[in-house]
Design an enzyme around this catalytic site. Sequence first.
Site, mmCIF file in Angstrom:
data_model
loop_
_atom_site.group_PDB
_atom_site.id
_atom_site.type_symbol
_atom_site.label_atom_id
_atom_site.label_comp_id
_atom_site.label_asym_id
_atom_site.label_seq_id
_atom_site.Cartn_x
_atom_site.Cartn_y
_atom_site.Cartn_z
ATOM 1 N N ASN A 1 3.333 -40.298 -32.112
ATOM 2 C CA ASN A 1 2.669 -39.187 -32.267
ATOM 3 C C ASN A 1 3.812 -38.309 -32.870
ATOM 4 O OD1 ASN A 1 1.899 -36.464 -31.592
ATOM 5 N ND2 ASN A 1 2.346 -36.473 -29.097
ATOM 6 N N LYS B 1 3.610 -35.045 -33.555
ATOM 7 C CA LYS B 1 3.503 -33.775 -33.274
ATOM 8 C C LYS B 1 3.607 -32.770 -34.456
ATOM 9 C CE LYS B 1 5.725 -34.999 -29.038
ATOM 10 N NZ LYS B 1 6.452 -34.604 -27.624
ATOM 11 N N HIS C 1 -2.632 -33.908 -24.186
ATOM 12 C CA HIS C 1 -1.129 -33.953 -24.086
ATOM 13 C C HIS C 1 -0.211 -32.707 -23.455
ATOM 14 C CE1 HIS C 1 2.827 -33.933 -25.474
ATOM 15 N NE2 HIS C 1 2.723 -35.433 -25.789
ATOM 16 N N GLU D 1 1.965 -31.029 -23.933
ATOM 17 C CA GLU D 1 2.149 -29.923 -24.747
ATOM 18 C C GLU D 1 0.996 -28.977 -24.904
ATOM 19 O OE1 GLU D 1 4.172 -31.899 -28.028
ATOM 20 O OE2 GLU D 1 5.819 -32.253 -26.465
ATOM 21 N N GLU E 1 2.669 -39.598 -19.210
ATOM 22 C CA GLU E 1 3.837 -39.272 -19.645
ATOM 23 C C GLU E 1 4.196 -38.191 -18.656
ATOM 24 O OE1 GLU E 1 3.767 -39.462 -24.193
ATOM 25 O OE2 GLU E 1 2.331 -37.674 -23.641
ATOM 26 N N GLY F 1 10.676 -35.798 -24.857
ATOM 27 C CA GLY F 1 11.647 -35.025 -25.468
ATOM 28 C C GLY F 1 12.817 -34.708 -24.617
ATOM 29 N N SER G 1 10.353 -40.117 -23.908
ATOM 30 C CA SER G 1 11.697 -40.583 -24.112
ATOM 31 C C SER G 1 11.783 -42.118 -24.452
ATOM 32 C CB SER G 1 12.557 -40.107 -23.395
ATOM 33 O OG SER G 1 12.960 -38.619 -23.463
HETATM 34 P P1 PGA Z 1 8.983 -38.233 -26.788
HETATM 35 O O1 PGA Z 1 7.532 -37.539 -26.865
HETATM 36 O O2 PGA Z 1 8.942 -39.886 -26.935
HETATM 37 O O3 PGA Z 1 9.454 -37.659 -28.024
HETATM 38 O O4 PGA Z 1 9.571 -38.154 -25.399
HETATM 39 C C1 PGA Z 1 6.456 -38.387 -26.359
HETATM 40 C C2 PGA Z 1 5.087 -37.451 -26.217
HETATM 41 O O5 PGA Z 1 5.119 -36.401 -26.252
HETATM 42 O O6 PGA Z 1 4.241 -38.316 -26.447
#
Ligand code: PGA
Length: 254
Positions: free
Chosen positions: A9, A11, A95, A97, A167, A173, A211
């Site tokens: 992803n 983003k 997601h 976010e 997640e 992140g 992560s």
């Molecule tokens: P990340 O993001 O691997 O940077 O923690 C995962 C995600 O948001 O799908």
Amino acid sequence: MRRKIVAGNWKMNGSKDLARNLVDQVRAETGALDNGVEVVIIPPAIYVSDVVEQAGSSLAVGVQNVGQWQSGAYTGEISADMAKDQGCRYALVGHSERRQLFGETDDVVAAKVERLASCGLTAVVCVGETLDEREAGRAEAVVAAQVKEGLASVGADQWSNIVVAYEPVWAIGTGKTATAEDAQAMHASIRGVLAEIGAPAESISLLYGGSVKADNAAALFAEPDIDGGLIGGASLVAEDFVSICRSMPAGTKS
Ligand code: PGA
């Protein structure tokens, strides 16, 4: 037998150059993998057609979001049908976010899942608890509610197009990954919830995200109920993403 999936992803990151160079490299280096992993690239929607062109047949492509409507006066939105039209096979839904920054509720998630299912795209439905919820001992209950409500619209013949990504919000992140044991425990719990709502739980792929890096992917993917990963930051660096794809063990997950 469950699909083993590693999805990147991007983003709101990337460029036309990245779409070209990274996808070329990922395609070249994952094409020969014999561990049965399906590799999915999920770029910003504006780069989808570039990525589809670079991806060839060995990589799948997805979008990060679709609108919950079929078509119409929804400025700025793209539809599930449009994503399919451009060659996508996957779409993220819910997601964290989107839930936190764009007010995406479980009802909206359910409506989007319905749109995706009706046009045959695989919905990767994201669920996960916040740190406060985990510390209050509510992680499993929060995730169970997201699974039940987000998948409320799925028809009996549509489960093969559903993937769930766990997640934990505190791991996205942040560099903090759930331990493989904690992630496995939540995945087993999600599978239990899926069985409870009448889904073919043993055949639904469950991905872990938050992560995931080249150095922790193997331990996560070795767990029996973790069928793959949803990768953010590390999917923007070809070597890291390829190394995560390589970390998937051979053999079936079931
Ligand atoms: P990340 O993001 O691997 O940077 O923690 C995962 C995600 O948001 O799908």
